[in-house]
Motif scaffolding. Structure first.
Motif, PDB file in Angstrom:
ATOM      1  N   THR A   1       0.798  -1.130   0.450  1.00  0.00           N
ATOM      2  CA  THR A   1      -0.258   0.322  -0.049  1.00  0.00           C
ATOM      3  C   THR A   1       0.827   1.469   0.439  1.00  0.00           C
ATOM      4  O   THR A   1       1.800   1.327   0.823  1.00  0.00           O
ATOM      5  CB  THR A   1      -0.564   0.264   1.026  1.00  0.00           C
ATOM      6  OG1 THR A   1       0.056   0.331   2.461  1.00  0.00           O
ATOM      7  CG2 THR A   1      -2.376  -1.447   1.516  1.00  0.00           C
ATOM      8  N   VAL A   2       0.209   2.340  -0.624  1.00  0.00           N
ATOM      9  CA  VAL A   2       0.339   3.481   0.188  1.00  0.00           C
ATOM     10  C   VAL A   2      -0.174   4.666   0.268  1.00  0.00           C
ATOM     11  O   VAL A   2      -1.118   4.718  -0.606  1.00  0.00           O
ATOM     12  CB  VAL A   2       1.239   4.308  -1.602  1.00  0.00           C
ATOM     13  CG1 VAL A   2       1.705   5.200  -1.209  1.00  0.00           C
ATOM     14  CG2 VAL A   2       2.658   3.556  -1.777  1.00  0.00           C
TER      15      VAL A   2
ATOM     16  N   GLN B   1       0.884   0.807 -11.591  1.00  0.00           N
ATOM     17  CA  GLN B   1      -0.496   1.727 -11.425  1.00  0.00           C
ATOM     18  C   GLN B   1       0.234   1.999 -10.510  1.00  0.00           C
ATOM     19  O   GLN B   1      -1.283   3.273 -10.151  1.00  0.00           O
ATOM     20  CB  GLN B   1      -0.939   0.481 -11.780  1.00  0.00           C
ATOM     21  CG  GLN B   1      -1.845  -0.374 -12.611  1.00  0.00           C
ATOM     22  CD  GLN B   1      -2.725  -1.299 -12.196  1.00  0.00           C
ATOM     23  OE1 GLN B   1      -2.886  -2.639 -11.606  1.00  0.00           O
ATOM     24  NE2 GLN B   1      -3.561  -1.670 -13.648  1.00  0.00           N
ATOM     25  N   THR B   2       0.519   2.105  -9.027  1.00  0.00           N
ATOM     26  CA  THR B   2       0.426   3.153  -8.320  1.00  0.00           C
ATOM     27  C   THR B   2       1.306   4.378  -8.428  1.00  0.00           C
ATOM     28  O   THR B   2       1.025   4.780  -8.244  1.00  0.00           O
ATOM     29  CB  THR B   2       1.297   1.840  -6.986  1.00  0.00           C
ATOM     30  OG1 THR B   2       1.112   0.936  -6.985  1.00  0.00           O
ATOM     31  CG2 THR B   2       2.449   3.253  -6.283  1.00  0.00           C
ATOM     32  N   LEU B   3       1.987   4.422  -9.341  1.00  0.00           N
ATOM     33  CA  LEU B   3       2.773   5.564 -10.106  1.00  0.00           C
ATOM     34  C   LEU B   3       2.075   6.171 -10.843  1.00  0.00           C
ATOM     35  O   LEU B   3       2.121   7.470 -10.980  1.00  0.00           O
ATOM     36  CB  LEU B   3       4.387   5.092 -11.259  1.00  0.00           C
ATOM     37  CG  LEU B   3       5.329   4.589  -9.972  1.00  0.00           C
ATOM     38  CD1 LEU B   3       6.645   3.947 -11.006  1.00  0.00           C
ATOM     39  CD2 LEU B   3       5.924   5.725  -8.766  1.00  0.00           C
TER      40      LEU B   3
ATOM     41  N   GLU C   1      -1.814  10.963 -11.090  1.00  0.00           N
ATOM     42  CA  GLU C   1      -3.183  11.855 -11.234  1.00  0.00           C
ATOM     43  C   GLU C   1      -2.955  12.800  -9.922  1.00  0.00           C
ATOM     44  O   GLU C   1      -3.439  13.564 -10.282  1.00  0.00           O
ATOM     45  CB  GLU C   1      -3.833  10.440 -11.556  1.00  0.00           C
ATOM     46  CG  GLU C   1      -4.025   9.280 -12.497  1.00  0.00           C
ATOM     47  CD  GLU C   1      -4.691   8.325 -12.716  1.00  0.00           C
ATOM     48  OE1 GLU C   1      -5.465   8.030 -11.814  1.00  0.00           O
ATOM     49  OE2 GLU C   1      -4.774   7.889 -13.582  1.00  0.00           O
ATOM     50  N   ILE C   2      -2.678  12.033  -9.185  1.00  0.00           N
ATOM     51  CA  ILE C   2      -2.659  12.976  -8.085  1.00  0.00           C
ATOM     52  C   ILE C   2      -2.040  14.192  -8.035  1.00  0.00           C
ATOM     53  O   ILE C   2      -2.882  15.116  -7.799  1.00  0.00           O
ATOM     54  CB  ILE C   2      -2.677  12.272  -6.647  1.00  0.00           C
ATOM     55  CG1 ILE C   2      -3.203  10.669  -5.968  1.00  0.00           C
ATOM     56  CG2 ILE C   2      -3.263  13.162  -5.887  1.00  0.00           C
ATOM     57  CD1 ILE C   2      -3.562   9.748  -5.620  1.00  0.00           C
TER      58      ILE C   2
ATOM     59  N   GLU D   1      12.932   6.977  -6.066  1.00  0.00           N
ATOM     60  CA  GLU D   1      13.422   7.938  -6.954  1.00  0.00           C
ATOM     61  C   GLU D   1      12.840   7.904  -8.754  1.00  0.00           C
ATOM     62  O   GLU D   1      12.598   8.058  -8.752  1.00  0.00           O
ATOM     63  CB  GLU D   1      14.696   7.147  -7.634  1.00  0.00           C
ATOM     64  CG  GLU D   1      16.072   7.136  -6.018  1.00  0.00           C
ATOM     65  CD  GLU D   1      17.222   6.379  -6.178  1.00  0.00           C
ATOM     66  OE1 GLU D   1      17.070   5.541  -7.114  1.00  0.00           O
ATOM     67  OE2 GLU D   1      17.741   7.117  -5.458  1.00  0.00           O
ATOM     68  N   LEU D   2      11.909   6.046  -8.051  1.00  0.00           N
ATOM     69  CA  LEU D   2      10.740   6.321  -9.141  1.00  0.00           C
ATOM     70  C   LEU D   2       9.672   7.868  -9.214  1.00  0.00           C
ATOM     71  O   LEU D   2       9.273   7.907 -10.463  1.00  0.00           O
ATOM     72  CB  LEU D   2      10.500   4.858  -8.891  1.00  0.00           C
ATOM     73  CG  LEU D   2      10.923   3.339  -9.311  1.00  0.00           C
ATOM     74  CD1 LEU D   2      10.455   1.739  -8.649  1.00  0.00           C
ATOM     75  CD2 LEU D   2      11.304   4.307 -10.770  1.00  0.00           C
ATOM     76  N   VAL D   3       9.329   7.633  -7.961  1.00  0.00           N
ATOM     77  CA  VAL D   3       7.980   8.223  -8.207  1.00  0.00           C
ATOM     78  C   VAL D   3       8.700  10.416  -8.773  1.00  0.00           C
ATOM     79  O   VAL D   3       7.723  10.377  -9.764  1.00  0.00           O
ATOM     80  CB  VAL D   3       7.696   9.318  -6.185  1.00  0.00           C
ATOM     81  CG1 VAL D   3       6.883  10.552  -6.480  1.00  0.00           C
ATOM     82  CG2 VAL D   3       7.622   7.708  -5.999  1.00  0.00           C
TER      83      VAL D   3
END
Length: 150
Positions: A12-13, A41-43, A48-49, A82-84
């Motif tokens: 979860t995030v 999908q999380t990224l 989107e947010i 880093e991915l974010v």
């Protein structure tokens, strides 16, 4: 200027966002994935947010050990940060998040939220709100690149 707060967990995030003035943090949602390594999908949802709230900066919780040393979870959170950054192009600040889940659990106790399922649904977003609020209270108006508590 809105700032996003993220509490990265194995599946979860938790997500929180600041008000437009950067004074207070509000829980937004918990992003759930089926496996820890499945982040696409999380990224995408974080992107989107960021667009929806016009985010300009992101604070990611860094779960240091109590002796100030980074462990396996801290390394994973750093890689996630880093991915974010790569996905959003926004500055990402790693912020010490020790004991935020404990604090979030206490808040749920105070709110009289019972049942494992009910608590699990919101604990990560509350933790994200605590991480972001601590950063806002300590560094909100300052440029910060360090992984530290003010």
């Amino acid at each position: 200027m809105r700032i996003l707060g993220l509490d990265y967990g194995s599946v979860t995030v938790g997500v929180a966002v600041s008000d437009p003035l950067g004074l207070t943090a509000q829980a937004v949602e918990t992003i759930v994935r089926h496996r820890e390594s499945k982040l696409r999908q999380t990224l995408a949802r974080i992107g989107e947010i960021c667009r929806e709230y016009q985010v300009e900066k992101i604070v990611v919780g860094l779960p240091l050990n109590m002796n100030d040393e980074p462990g396996e979870r801290a390394e994973k959170a750093t890689k996630f940060g880093e991915l974010v950054h790569r996905r959003t192009g926004l500055p990402v600040i790693m912020w010490d998040e020790r004991l935020t889940t404990v604090a979030a659990d206490e808040i749920l106790d105070e709110m009289n939220v019972r049942g494992r399922h009910n608590r699990k649904a919101v604990i990560d977003q509350i933790a994200a709100g605590i991480i972001l609020q601590e950063w806002l209270d300590n560094c909100g108006g300052e440029e910060t690149t360090e992984t530290d508590r003010g």
